[in-house]
Design an enzyme around this catalytic site. Structure first.
Site, PDB file in Angstrom:
ATOM      1  N   GLY A  35      33.318  30.318  28.789  1.00 36.22           N
ATOM      2  CA  GLY A  35      33.469  29.186  27.877  1.00 36.22           C
ATOM      3  C   GLY A  35      34.733  29.295  27.048  1.00 36.22           C
ATOM      4  O   GLY A  35      35.454  30.296  27.091  1.00 36.22           O
ATOM      5  N   ARG A  48      38.584  30.254  22.543  1.00 42.81           N
ATOM      6  CA  ARG A  48      39.643  29.964  21.571  1.00 42.81           C
ATOM      7  C   ARG A  48      40.290  28.615  21.889  1.00 42.81           C
ATOM      8  O   ARG A  48      41.463  28.391  21.635  1.00 42.81           O
ATOM      9  CB  ARG A  48      40.705  31.043  21.651  1.00 42.81           C
ATOM     10  CG  ARG A  48      41.250  31.227  23.068  1.00 42.81           C
ATOM     11  CD  ARG A  48      42.565  31.881  23.009  1.00 42.81           C
ATOM     12  NE  ARG A  48      43.020  32.218  24.354  1.00 42.81           N
ATOM     13  CZ  ARG A  48      44.208  32.714  24.585  1.00 42.81           C
ATOM     14  NH1 ARG A  48      45.027  32.927  23.593  1.00 42.81           N
ATOM     15  NH2 ARG A  48      44.579  32.998  25.801  1.00 42.81           N
ATOM     16  N   LYS A  98      44.481  25.040  22.674  1.00 45.45           N
ATOM     17  CA  LYS A  98      44.340  26.472  22.977  1.00 45.45           C
ATOM     18  C   LYS A  98      44.865  27.234  21.770  1.00 45.45           C
ATOM     19  O   LYS A  98      45.979  26.964  21.309  1.00 45.45           O
ATOM     20  CB  LYS A  98      45.169  26.790  24.217  1.00 45.45           C
ATOM     21  CG  LYS A  98      44.783  28.037  24.957  1.00 45.45           C
ATOM     22  CD  LYS A  98      45.387  27.950  26.355  1.00 45.45           C
ATOM     23  CE  LYS A  98      45.303  29.258  27.113  1.00 45.45           C
ATOM     24  NZ  LYS A  98      45.877  29.097  28.456  1.00 45.45           N
ATOM     25  N   ASP A 102      39.552  36.943  18.898  1.00 44.56           N
ATOM     26  CA  ASP A 102      39.859  36.390  17.571  1.00 44.56           C
ATOM     27  C   ASP A 102      40.039  34.876  17.591  1.00 44.56           C
ATOM     28  O   ASP A 102      40.277  34.263  16.547  1.00 44.56           O
ATOM     29  CB  ASP A 102      41.100  37.071  16.975  1.00 44.56           C
ATOM     30  CG  ASP A 102      42.339  36.888  17.852  1.00 44.56           C
ATOM     31  OD1 ASP A 102      42.285  36.089  18.806  1.00 44.56           O
ATOM     32  OD2 ASP A 102      43.356  37.548  17.576  1.00 44.56           O
ATOM     33  N   GLY A 103      39.958  34.284  18.777  1.00 49.07           N
ATOM     34  CA  GLY A 103      40.059  32.825  18.868  1.00 49.07           C
ATOM     35  C   GLY A 103      41.477  32.293  18.742  1.00 49.07           C
ATOM     36  O   GLY A 103      41.677  31.085  18.717  1.00 49.07           O
ATOM     37  N   ARG A 126      47.221  20.656  25.135  1.00 55.97           N
ATOM     38  CA  ARG A 126      47.315  20.549  26.586  1.00 55.97           C
ATOM     39  C   ARG A 126      46.671  19.251  27.072  1.00 55.97           C
ATOM     40  O   ARG A 126      45.649  18.821  26.534  1.00 55.97           O
ATOM     41  CB  ARG A 126      46.599  21.760  27.191  1.00 55.97           C
ATOM     42  CG  ARG A 126      46.514  21.754  28.690  1.00 55.97           C
ATOM     43  CD  ARG A 126      46.278  23.152  29.193  1.00 55.97           C
ATOM     44  NE  ARG A 126      44.868  23.501  29.225  1.00 55.97           N
ATOM     45  CZ  ARG A 126      44.432  24.699  29.609  1.00 55.97           C
ATOM     46  NH1 ARG A 126      45.272  25.650  29.962  1.00 55.97           N
ATOM     47  NH2 ARG A 126      43.142  24.952  29.631  1.00 55.97           N
ATOM     48  N   ARG A 163      35.965  22.927  35.881  1.00 57.68           N
ATOM     49  CA  ARG A 163      36.406  24.082  36.652  1.00 57.68           C
ATOM     50  C   ARG A 163      35.353  24.434  37.691  1.00 57.68           C
ATOM     51  O   ARG A 163      34.197  24.014  37.571  1.00 57.68           O
ATOM     52  CB  ARG A 163      36.582  25.289  35.716  1.00 57.68           C
ATOM     53  CG  ARG A 163      37.484  25.018  34.527  1.00 57.68           C
ATOM     54  CD  ARG A 163      37.132  25.943  33.353  1.00 57.68           C
ATOM     55  NE  ARG A 163      37.839  25.551  32.134  1.00 57.68           N
ATOM     56  CZ  ARG A 163      38.958  26.105  31.697  1.00 57.68           C
ATOM     57  NH1 ARG A 163      39.494  27.097  32.364  1.00 57.68           N
ATOM     58  NH2 ARG A 163      39.554  25.684  30.611  1.00 57.68           N
ATOM     59  N   ASP A 173      37.022  30.491  36.870  1.00 50.27           N
ATOM     60  CA  ASP A 173      37.098  29.672  35.660  1.00 50.27           C
ATOM     61  C   ASP A 173      38.512  29.130  35.459  1.00 50.27           C
ATOM     62  O   ASP A 173      38.743  28.311  34.578  1.00 50.27           O
ATOM     63  CB  ASP A 173      36.657  30.469  34.426  1.00 50.27           C
ATOM     64  CG  ASP A 173      37.350  31.820  34.327  1.00 50.27           C
ATOM     65  OD1 ASP A 173      37.289  32.581  35.299  1.00 50.27           O
ATOM     66  OD2 ASP A 173      37.964  32.104  33.287  1.00 50.27           O
ATOM     67  N   ASN A 174      39.457  29.598  36.258  1.00 48.21           N
ATOM     68  CA  ASN A 174      40.830  29.117  36.141  1.00 48.21           C
ATOM     69  C   ASN A 174      41.213  28.253  37.333  1.00 48.21           C
ATOM     70  O   ASN A 174      42.381  28.151  37.685  1.00 48.21           O
ATOM     71  CB  ASN A 174      41.799  30.295  36.016  1.00 48.21           C
ATOM     72  CG  ASN A 174      41.638  31.034  34.694  1.00 48.21           C
ATOM     73  OD1 ASN A 174      41.108  30.480  33.735  1.00 48.21           O
ATOM     74  ND2 ASN A 174      42.072  32.278  34.647  1.00 48.21           N
TER      75      ASN A 174
HETATM   76  P1  AMP Z   1      41.673  33.363  30.186  1.00 48.29           P
HETATM   77  O1  AMP Z   1      42.012  34.722  30.683  1.00 48.29           O
HETATM   78  O2  AMP Z   1      42.653  32.816  29.167  1.00 48.29           O
HETATM   79  O3  AMP Z   1      41.412  32.387  31.275  1.00 48.29           O
HETATM   80  O4  AMP Z   1      40.337  33.523  29.346  1.00 48.29           O
HETATM   81  C1  AMP Z   1      39.153  34.081  29.843  1.00 48.29           C
HETATM   82  C2  AMP Z   1      38.065  33.939  28.820  1.00 48.29           C
HETATM   83  O5  AMP Z   1      38.371  34.707  27.654  1.00 48.29           O
HETATM   84  C3  AMP Z   1      37.821  32.542  28.329  1.00 48.29           C
HETATM   85  O6  AMP Z   1      36.447  32.403  28.104  1.00 48.29           O
HETATM   86  C4  AMP Z   1      38.601  32.497  27.035  1.00 48.29           C
HETATM   87  O7  AMP Z   1      38.128  31.506  26.145  1.00 48.29           O
HETATM   88  C5  AMP Z   1      38.384  33.903  26.483  1.00 48.29           C
HETATM   89  N1  AMP Z   1      39.458  34.343  25.574  1.00 48.29           N
HETATM   90  C6  AMP Z   1      40.712  34.710  25.920  1.00 48.29           C
HETATM   91  N2  AMP Z   1      41.413  35.080  24.815  1.00 48.29           N
HETATM   92  C7  AMP Z   1      40.601  34.908  23.748  1.00 48.29           C
HETATM   93  C8  AMP Z   1      40.740  35.103  22.325  1.00 48.29           C
HETATM   94  N3  AMP Z   1      41.878  35.542  21.783  1.00 48.29           N
HETATM   95  N4  AMP Z   1      39.675  34.825  21.563  1.00 48.29           N
HETATM   96  C9  AMP Z   1      38.530  34.385  22.078  1.00 48.29           C
HETATM   97  N5  AMP Z   1      38.333  34.198  23.398  1.00 48.29           N
HETATM   98  C10 AMP Z   1      39.341  34.438  24.233  1.00 48.29           C
HETATM   99 MG    MG Z   2      40.952  30.564  31.565  1.00 48.85          MG
END
Ligand code: AMP
Ligand code: MG
Length: 486
Positions: free
Chosen positions: A92, A95, A115, A127-128, A178, A185, A254-255
């Protein structure tokens, strides 16, 4: 002045209302002093925004979700995902937020999404937040992909939050705005399936059909038609990545977007020296997402989509599997056809018989790999070889004789040099240039970013003054590693 009064763009909340179980209403973290780093003015206009308004003190809060327009219900979207092959049932938007949907001036519905907008209930340990460098990287690379004609999410803006974010060092924070066909997805379907709620899975599929593949609704078996409809664009997308030398870096389920757009630019990069085994991402230790693996991974991800959709295909599971396998069989054929047609076009051999072109492409890729030749420059320079000037491409090979022999046979097929210049980009976001732009921007100098964007958003039109953007990395740049976009 409220955001809605100053913007004529109407926000909708279709995902939030139609798929309420898959989104948690949430608000972006308040940013006291937002500062615009980059705004995509042509895209803003396509969406019906007044760029001057968006960059104004009244518009900025809208761009980062601090002002919520009428009609919008921002949500953190729920999705699952196979990350490096391992299933995570609850990922999910940790952030990120879906602000809502907007219709552009062309009437086509798009997601507007943030984002780096703060922690959500999906944040787990995170940390979001997001930092300036990776958000600008997504901006640069996605806009370059769009200019190359490759389906992608778009970047509307990057806004600096001026808050410190702790990574390996303390870095400046940012929010990316974005735009996407949607954020549905493969992982969204996996999430719906994992809830065990068949009606939710069906509603998600109906939503995807209405949004992206309305013809599927007319089919005898609409959900199988939806699956079929997803396969072609995905095969074509990955073929186009391969043709421009793009490595996504983290093709987790998820990507991967159902729309067929490139999504979630993290540790992505354009390949410099041609080598099918190229991996740039620091977290991809086994090379799962290496350049040459991308078509296989896309197919694997689509198999995960089929698994998630199985109950929609047929009540009889065995029959459902059979049908899914039949459909998935189309992927390889569509991928190969798109890739080969694209490679013929890169070689200026559009009208040439496949049997004549095929041995030439295979042999050429072998030569490029042996010589570790810069992929982008080679194809661009090959246009000169087609015009009878062998030098620029020839000089890229440590042992040019084998290239000479290849080029003689290739030129006998009368390659079309002008057509080659229209399809082989002169400018892609090269790794050393991206690093330079991000480094400067992080220090407060946006000049290199602007100049890089000017080059890569007009990639086929080779022009004086931007020569350095067409050149390979200097020796001093060394082996390249990308880090995940956190
Ligand atoms: P990503 O690698 O960007 O596709 O992210 C994979 C998952 O990690 C997703 O659920 C993102 O929302 C979560 N995520 C990535 N970076 C952060 C962050 N700094 N804080 C909270 N969730 C994150
Ligand atoms: Mg992602």
């Amino acid at each position: 002045m409220s955001a809605s009064a100053a913007s004529t763009v109407t926000f909708e909340s279709r995902f939030a209302t139609e798929l309420a179980e898959m989104g948690i209403p949430w608000k972006a973290e308040e940013v006291p002093s937002p500062r615009l780093l980059v705004l995509n003015e042509p895209l803003a206009a396509e969406l019906g925004f007044d760029p001057a308004f968006l960059s104004s003190p009244e518009g900025l809060p809208l761009l980062i979700g601090n002002a919520v327009p009428d009609g919008a219900t921002p949500v953190a979207q729920a999705y699952s995902g196979h990350q490096f092959g391992w299933f995570a049932p609850r990922l999910g938007d940790g952030r990120a937020l879906l602000l809502g949907e907007i219709a552009g001036v062309d009437g086509r519905l798009r997601d507007i999404h943030l984002k780096g907008s703060g922690r959500t209930p999906f944040a787990r340990g995170g940390d979001g937040l997001a930092v300036v460098g990776p958000m600008l990287r997504e901006y640069i690379v996605s806009e370059a992909m769009h200019a190359l004609g490759i389906p992608t999410t778009r970047s509307l803006a990057v806004v600096a939050t001026d808050r410190p974010v702790q990574r390996e060092t303390v870095l400046p924070g940012a929010v990316l705005t974005r735009i996407a066909g949607s954020h549905l997805r493969v992982g969204s379907f996996q999430y719906a399936r994992a809830t065990g709620d068949g009606a939710l899975l069906r509603r998600l599929a109906d939503h995807a059909i209405a949004r992206h593949y309305p013809d599927a609704a007319e089919a005898d078996t609409p959900y199988l038609a939806l699956f079929d409809a997803v396969i072609g664009p995905q095969a074509s997308l990955v073929a186009q990545w391969m043709l421009v030398g793009f490595i996504h870096g983290v093709m987790n389920t998820d990507n991967m977007a159902i729309s067929g757009e490139t999504i979630d630019y993290g540790p992505c990069a354009f390949m410099d020296a041609f080598d099918p085994a190229t991996v740039y991402s620091s977290i991809d230790e086994t090379g799962r997402y290496a350049y040459a693996n991308q078509p296989l991974i896309a197919e694997w991800n689509l198999a995960r989509l089929a698994e998630a959709m199985l109950p929609l295909f047929d009540d009889d599971e065995e029959l459902a599997v059979e049908r899914a396998q039949e459909s998935l069989g189309a992927f390889r054929q569509q991928y190969s056809a798109t890739w080969f047609a694209g490679m013929k076009a890169k070689l200026g051999l559009d009208g040439v018989a496949d049997d004549d072109a095929s041995p030439l492409t295979d042999e050429l890729l072998g030569l490029l790999r042996e010589g570790r030749v810069d992929y982008t420059s080679f194809f661009r320079r090959l246009g000169s070889t087609a015009r009878g000037k062998g030098g620029p491409a020839r000089s890229m090979f440590p042992e040019p004789e084998a290239f000479d022999a290849w080029a003689e046979r290739w030129r006998a097929l009368n390659p079309d040099a002008d057509a080659m210049d229209r399809i082989n980009p002169a400018y892609v976001p090269r790794n050393h240039l991206v690093e330079e732009a991000l480094g400067s921007a992080t220090e407060g100098d946006l000049g290199p970013l602007q100049r890089l964007l000017e080059a890569v958003t007009d990639p086929y039109n080779e022009r004086p003054g931007v020569e350095r953007y067409a050149e390979g990395a200097p020796e001093s740049f060394g082996p390249y590693r990308t880090f995940c976009g956190t």
